[in-house]
Design a protein around this motif. Structure first.
Motif, mmCIF file in Angstrom:
data_model
loop_
_atom_site.group_PDB
_atom_site.id
_atom_site.type_symbol
_atom_site.label_atom_id
_atom_site.label_comp_id
_atom_site.label_asym_id
_atom_site.label_seq_id
_atom_site.Cartn_x
_atom_site.Cartn_y
_atom_site.Cartn_z
ATOM 1 N N LEU A 121 50.681 -16.107 41.488
ATOM 2 C CA LEU A 121 49.968 -14.978 40.901
ATOM 3 C C LEU A 121 49.544 -15.386 39.494
ATOM 4 N N HIS A 122 48.258 -15.255 39.196
ATOM 5 C CA HIS A 122 47.764 -15.734 37.906
ATOM 6 C C HIS A 122 46.735 -14.761 37.319
ATOM 7 N N ARG A 123 46.391 -14.989 36.061
ATOM 8 C CA ARG A 123 45.445 -14.169 35.302
ATOM 9 C C ARG A 123 45.866 -12.692 35.256
ATOM 10 N N VAL A 144 62.748 -15.495 45.308
ATOM 11 C CA VAL A 144 62.867 -15.935 43.922
ATOM 12 C C VAL A 144 61.504 -15.819 43.238
ATOM 13 N N LEU A 145 61.538 -15.590 41.936
ATOM 14 C CA LEU A 145 60.325 -15.605 41.110
ATOM 15 C C LEU A 145 60.548 -16.592 39.976
ATOM 16 N N ARG A 146 59.651 -17.576 39.853
ATOM 17 C CA ARG A 146 59.672 -18.517 38.736
ATOM 18 C C ARG A 146 58.443 -18.254 37.869
ATOM 19 N N VAL A 147 58.658 -18.207 36.579
ATOM 20 C CA VAL A 147 57.587 -17.861 35.642
ATOM 21 C C VAL A 147 57.398 -19.011 34.649
ATOM 22 N N TYR A 148 56.156 -19.448 34.499
ATOM 23 C CA TYR A 148 55.827 -20.523 33.566
ATOM 24 C C TYR A 148 54.829 -20.013 32.539
ATOM 25 N N GLN A 149 55.120 -20.318 31.283
ATOM 26 C CA GLN A 149 54.261 -19.849 30.213
ATOM 27 C C GLN A 149 53.222 -20.915 29.871
ATOM 28 N N ARG A 150 51.953 -20.524 29.947
ATOM 29 C CA ARG A 150 50.872 -21.437 29.571
ATOM 30 C C ARG A 150 50.613 -21.395 28.076
ATOM 31 N N LYS A 151 50.583 -20.197 27.523
ATOM 32 C CA LYS A 151 50.442 -19.992 26.083
ATOM 33 C C LYS A 151 50.957 -18.592 25.784
ATOM 34 N N VAL A 152 50.878 -18.149 24.553
ATOM 35 C CA VAL A 152 51.430 -16.851 24.170
ATOM 36 C C VAL A 152 50.823 -15.739 25.034
ATOM 37 N N THR A 220 58.555 -14.782 24.122
ATOM 38 C CA THR A 220 57.332 -15.525 24.434
ATOM 39 C C THR A 220 57.463 -17.012 24.149
ATOM 40 N N GLU A 221 58.441 -17.403 23.310
ATOM 41 C CA GLU A 221 58.569 -18.833 23.048
ATOM 42 C C GLU A 221 59.274 -19.572 24.173
ATOM 43 N N THR A 222 59.828 -18.852 25.133
ATOM 44 C CA THR A 222 60.480 -19.487 26.280
ATOM 45 C C THR A 222 59.437 -20.098 27.203
ATOM 46 N N ALA A 223 59.554 -21.360 27.504
ATOM 47 C CA ALA A 223 58.548 -22.055 28.290
ATOM 48 C C ALA A 223 58.553 -21.626 29.758
#
Length: 227
Positions: A121-123, A144-152, A220-223
Motif C-alpha cells: 500500500l503506497h501514496r 503482519v504489517l511492515r512499514v518503511y519510511q521513505r522520507k518524513v 518519524t525518525e524511525t526508518a
C-alpha cells in the motif's frame, strides 16, 4: 472414487473450493494452509469442472485442496490452485499431470505456484501508520504489517497474509476501499524477488511493536517498524 465421501465442495465468490474431508494433524494442516506444495494449473478449458480436475489429480495421491476460479457465468477462468496432502508429490505432479491431461486432449499446464502473499500500500495521505493499521484491520485480516519510511511523513506499507488466496481476497477488498487512504493511494502485489519481500528476508525492520505497545505510533525518525 466416491467424490462426496472424500471431499467437501463450497463456493466463495469466484472460487470453487474442494477440500479433503480427512482430519489432518494440526502441524500438517497449518503448513498446507500456508501454501506448502501448491501448484498452479493454467490453460484449463472453459467447460472443465473442478470435480474432473480432482479426479485426475487424485490418481497420483490424495488431494488436499483445489481452488478453482470461475467467472460470473460459472465457467472456468482458465486457472486453479492444487495441493496434495503429501507436499512431496509436487514434483511428481508437475511431470505426471500434464501428460495425463494430454491423454484426455486437454493442454493444461502444471507449474509451481508463486504463492505470493504480500501486498504493498503506497501514496497514503493524511493517515498515520497507526491509523492505516486500524483501517486495514477492518478491511481484511492480515498476519503482519511492515512499514518503511521513505522520507518524513511518507511510508510504504507491506501487508503479509497467510496464503495467496487470502492475499488475493484482500487485494480485491482493499481496491474497493482504497479511497479511505487518499486520492493517490494504490495497492499492488509485492514481488517475491524484491529485496523488501518477507520471502527473501524475515524482516528488515529495526523496531517491532507488540501487543503491549501497539498504540505507540513510531516517531518519524524511525526508518522501519513492524506491527
Amino acid at each position: 472414487m466416491d467424490f462426496d465421501a472424500c471431499y467437501n465442495k463450497a463456493q466463495i465468490n469466484g472460487t470453487i473450493n474442494i477440500t479433503t474431508r480427512r482430519q489432518l494433524e494440526e502441524d500438517l494442516k497449518n503448513s498446507l494452509e500456508e501454501g506448502a506444495g501448491e501448484l498452479f494449473l493454467t490453460c484449463i478449458p472453459k467447460y472443465c469442472t473442478p470435480e474432473w480436475i480432482v479426479q485426475i489429480a487424485s490418481e497420483l495421491g490424495e488431494v488436499y485442496s483445489l481452488r478453482f476460479k470461475i467467472d460470473f457465468s460459472g465457467y472456468c477462468r482458465g486457472y486453479a490452485y492444487l495441493q496434495y496432502v503429501d507436499e512431496l508429490l509436487k514434483e511428481a505432479a508437475i511431470e505426471y499431470l500434464p501428460k495425463r491431461f494430454l491423454e484426455m486432449m486437454f493442454f493444461i499446464r502444471v507449474l509451481p505456484s508463486s504463492n505470493n502473499r504480500e501486498l504493498v500500500l503506497h501514496r497514503v495521505e493524511s493517515l498515520s501508520p497507526w491509523q492505516v493499521y486500524q483501517e486495514m484491520r477492518k478491511i481484511y485480516p492480515f498476519v503482519v504489517l511492515r512499514v518503511y519510511q521513505r522520507k518524513v511523513n511518507e511510508f510504504i506499507y507491506i501487508f503479509g497474509y497467510r496464503n495467496n488466496d487470502s492475499a488475493a481476497n484482500a487485494h480485491l477488498s482493499i481496491r474497493n476501499a482504497i479511497k479511505k487512504f487518499g486520492p493517490r493511494a494504490g495497492v499492488s502485489w509485492m514481488s517475491r524477488r524484491h529485496f523488501l519481500s518477507g520471502i527473501r528476508s524475515k524482516s528488515y525492520c529495526c523496531l517491532k511493536l507488540d501487543k503491549g505497545n501497539l498504540e505507540l505510533t513510531p516517531a518519524t525518525e524511525t526508518a522501519c517498524f513492524e506491527f
